[in-house]
Motif scaffolding. Structure first.
Motif, PDB file in Angstrom:
ATOM      1  N   ARG A 333       0.862  -1.188   0.000  1.00  0.00           N
ATOM      2  CA  ARG A 333       0.000   0.000   0.000  1.00  0.00           C
ATOM      3  C   ARG A 333       0.894   1.230   0.000  1.00  0.00           C
ATOM      4  O   ARG A 333       1.868   1.290   0.754  1.00  0.00           O
ATOM      5  CB  ARG A 333      -0.888  -0.002   1.248  1.00  0.00           C
ATOM      6  N   ASP A 336       0.489   5.762   3.593  1.00  0.00           N
ATOM      7  CA  ASP A 336      -0.806   6.255   4.067  1.00  0.00           C
ATOM      8  C   ASP A 336      -0.544   7.319   5.127  1.00  0.00           C
ATOM      9  O   ASP A 336      -0.706   7.081   6.318  1.00  0.00           O
ATOM     10  CB  ASP A 336      -1.613   5.087   4.656  1.00  0.00           C
ATOM     11  N   ARG A 338      -1.498  10.918   6.558  1.00  0.00           N
ATOM     12  CA  ARG A 338      -2.536  11.950   6.488  1.00  0.00           C
ATOM     13  C   ARG A 338      -2.037  13.193   7.180  1.00  0.00           C
ATOM     14  O   ARG A 338      -0.850  13.396   7.308  1.00  0.00           O
ATOM     15  CB  ARG A 338      -3.823  11.420   7.096  1.00  0.00           C
ATOM     16  N   MET A 378      -7.200   5.465   1.220  1.00  0.00           N
ATOM     17  CA  MET A 378      -8.010   6.673   1.400  1.00  0.00           C
ATOM     18  C   MET A 378      -8.551   7.262   0.101  1.00  0.00           C
ATOM     19  O   MET A 378      -8.745   8.471  -0.001  1.00  0.00           O
ATOM     20  CB  MET A 378      -7.214   7.759   2.139  1.00  0.00           C
ATOM     21  N   MET A 414      -8.076   0.778  -1.323  1.00  0.00           N
ATOM     22  CA  MET A 414      -8.755   0.512  -0.071  1.00  0.00           C
ATOM     23  C   MET A 414     -10.158   1.103  -0.192  1.00  0.00           C
ATOM     24  O   MET A 414     -10.323   2.208  -0.711  1.00  0.00           O
ATOM     25  CB  MET A 414      -8.061   1.219   1.097  1.00  0.00           C
ATOM     26  N   GLU A 416     -12.319   2.487   2.277  1.00  0.00           N
ATOM     27  CA  GLU A 416     -12.258   2.825   3.702  1.00  0.00           C
ATOM     28  C   GLU A 416     -12.825   4.195   4.021  1.00  0.00           C
ATOM     29  O   GLU A 416     -12.759   4.645   5.163  1.00  0.00           O
ATOM     30  CB  GLU A 416     -10.824   2.697   4.227  1.00  0.00           C
ATOM     31  N   ASP A 440     -10.802   2.741   9.273  1.00  0.00           N
ATOM     32  CA  ASP A 440     -11.160   4.096   8.867  1.00  0.00           C
ATOM     33  C   ASP A 440     -12.645   4.185   8.511  1.00  0.00           C
ATOM     34  O   ASP A 440     -13.302   5.172   8.835  1.00  0.00           O
ATOM     35  CB  ASP A 440     -10.304   4.541   7.673  1.00  0.00           C
ATOM     36  N   ARG A 450     -10.081   9.200  14.097  1.00  0.00           N
ATOM     37  CA  ARG A 450      -9.506   7.854  14.130  1.00  0.00           C
ATOM     38  C   ARG A 450      -9.008   7.468  15.527  1.00  0.00           C
ATOM     39  O   ARG A 450      -9.093   6.315  15.944  1.00  0.00           O
ATOM     40  CB  ARG A 450      -8.373   7.766  13.103  1.00  0.00           C
TER      41      ARG A 450
HETATM   42 MG    MG Z   1      -7.014   2.962   6.836  1.00  0.00          MG
END
Ligand code: MG
Ligand code: PEP
Length: 566
Positions: A333, A336, A338, A378, A414, A416, A440, A450
């Motif tokens: 992946r 990720d 954020r 995301m 994903m 999510e 998520d 989260r």
């Molecule tokens: Mg996630």
């Protein structure tokens, strides 16, 4: 408070434990502010340097112990803390504060640590909030050295349940060994390094209990329910006996699970893959019998650095992982991140675009070395997915190696965020596969951050279940694979429902693979499907839970069913 008492926290390591509480760190340290005269600054700096070196030594010892007991899989967790002992932002800044502000080392440690952790704690990403806790742990180790304190050990030969404000991973290595049978902490998250170690050591743990943890008194009997995320205080003899019986049933339940196939009672095969964060987990993943890596969280390779490794360094990591897992598939992946470092394929700054392309090129090159897939996290609009795929093609063209240019690389996403789950049929036109991220998805659907541990952020809420079902149905209609890699699959209570919803592929943390297999082998798909139909019609998560306990409980009793019938 009156007894008996039940405290709610986060189930961080499954299992049941019962034993007398051993309170750690209740004596709150009082730090004194002292001005340091110019002439004494060099002595103060030397005192701080000695504390850094002793603290580093302590963590080195913990790393050696961890490696001796569990191989090299989790040792990199402690490398992060060792590296922080040489970090300019932390260690050099503390020295500067002693020198420039003329203050004592203890005060400088507390001041600099606070300055660094405050913005991280405000970040919406759990990843960055976890880094704030890393700073806390290093601060604790440094202050302990400066104040001449020693680590508090269980100091007992009889089984104890540790009850702490928080536990640093280095301390956890020493303290989660016998006679410790359970762990309860005021702070902490299920994804923290300490929680990972509790799972590795097989110590049932409930973390994030909050201030109510202070209600527990030293020596009183505590029941740690690592399935329900509950702590019982003032347990009766009967409850203790039932907990012990449940613990034994759980162990028996897991017996021999390494050798058995993940096939349901009515003969339906389920693929169980592993979620990993570190390359060193691959060995353990193979040992656990994982049939691939369903989620490789690549952002963890940047834990101790300001920017991602170079393309060649990433390629080496991806290549090694793909080769070790071959012929099994590995889903890498993309980072990720954020918060301020959002790396999403649309809307990228120049620097982030460069990082993402570097990563994609490394994965493309590694895809020739095994079975590899690429996944974007995301994703919230179809255009974003289309943009991400275009970026992959752009990277492909830039590669020098012709075989890497023509490598087969399925590109998935994903599911999510609610927009992706709702519009899953449109996304499915462009994705090679879906992986549903219930962590998520539950939080975004229930409008909770989260890091918010409130019980309402559960994938068992029927609203979340309908979104999950929508994603799966869209994938089936488009004939693309769809797995579930959120923690819902790692929860033995919920896994039966996941199977009932129709998932035939799940990805769980490495330490949970044998348990997931045991659950699969005890589920009847026909029954689970009817349970899923009912659950989708429920009005609340509590109602869904009741349906699960009632209908799947008979076979899975030993795992979660409360002896009192709750
Ligand atoms: Mg996630
Ligand atoms: C999820 O959100 O469910 C997921 C698997 O991703 P992460 O936990 O890494 O955010």
């Amino acid at each position: 408070m009156t007894r008996p008492l039940r405290l709610k926290g986060i189930a961080a390591s499954i299992g049941v434990a019962v034993g007398p509480a051993r309170l750690l760190g209740r004596e709150r340290r009082r730090l004194a502010y002292k001005r340091i005269e110019d002439a004494a600054v060099s002595t103060e700096l030397a005192r701080f340097e000695e504390a850094v070196s002793k603290s580093r030594e302590e963590i080195e010892v913990a790393k050696q112990e961890l490696t001796q007991q569990h191989g090299s899989t989790y040792a990199p967790i402690l490398d992060v803390y060792l590296l922080m002992h040489g970090d300019a932002l932390l260690i050099d800044a503390i020295s500067e504060s002693i020198r420039n502000d003329g203050i004592n080392a203890e005060w400088a440690v507390a001041r600099v640590a606070e300055r660094l952790r405050a913005p991280l704690l405000r970040d919406s990403s759990s990843y960055f909030r976890e880094r704030a806790h890393d700073i806390d742990h290093v601060k604790e180790h440094l202050l302990r050295q400066l104040c001449g304190e020693h680590r508090e050990d269980p100091s007992s030969d009889d089984p104890v349940v540790l009850v702490a404000h928080d536990l640093s991973p280095a301390d956890a290595v020493h303290m989660l060994a016998p006679p410790t049978v359970g762990l309860v902490t005021e702070l902490g998250a299920g994804s923290s390094h300490t929680a990972i170690l509790a799972r590795t050591f097989g110590v049932p743990a409930v973390v994030g209990v909050g201030a109510l943890c202070l209600e527990i008194e030293d020596g009183e009997e505590v029941l740690v329910d690592g399935f329900a995320g509950e702590v019982g205080i003032g347990v009766s003899t009967q409850q203790r006996e039932e907990a012990e019986a449940r613990r034994n049933r759980f162990h028996a339940f897991l017996q021999g699970e390494h050798a058995s196939a993940a096939v349901t009672r009515d003969g339906v095969e389920v693929t169980i893959t592993a979620n990993v964060e570190l390359p060193t987990e691959i060995e353990a993943a193979l040992e656990s019998g994982a049939e691939g890596i369903g989620l490789y969280r690549t952002e963890f390779m940047c834990l101790d650095r300001a920017e991602p490794p170079s393309e060649d360094d990433q390629f080496e990591i991806y290549r090694a992982v793909a080769t070790a897992m071959a012929p099994r598939n590995v889903v890498f992946r993309t980072f990720d991140w954020r918060g301020d470092k959002r790396l999403r394929a649309h809307d990228l700054g120049d620097r982030e675009r460069l990082w993402l392309k570097t990563q994609i090129r490394a994965v493309l090159r590694a895809s020739g070395q095994g079975s590899v897939s690429l996944m974007f996290p995301m994703v919230s609009t179809v255009d974003e997915l289309i943009g991400a795929k275009a970026l992959v093609e752009e990277c492909r063209v830039e590669l020098a190696d012709a075989s890497a240019r023509s490598a087969v690389l399925p590109v998935g996403m994903m599911v999510e965020v609610p927009s992706a789950a709702l519009l899953a049929d449109r996304f499915a036109e462009h994705a090679d596969f879906f992986a549903v991220g219930t962590n998520d998805l539950a939080h975004y659907t229930m409008a909770l951050e989260r890091g918010d541990g409130r019980a309402s952020a559960t994938p068992l809420d029927p609203a979340v279940l309908r979104l999950i079902a929508n994603g799966l149905a869209a994938a089936a209609a488009a004939d693309i694979p769809c797995s579930l890699c959120g923690d819902m699959a790692a929860d033995p209570v919920a896994l039966g429902l996941v199977l009932g919803l129709g998932f035939r592929s799940v990805s769980v943390p490495v330490s949970v693979v044998p348990l997931a297999r045991a659950v699969v082998r005890n589920v009847n798909i026909e029954v689970a499907s009817r349970v899923a139909e009912e659950a989708l019609e429920c009005h609340s998560a509590a109602a869904v839970r009741a349906v699960l306990a009632d209908r799947l409980g008979e076979r899975l009793d030993p795992l979660w069913k409360d002896p009192s019938g709750g």
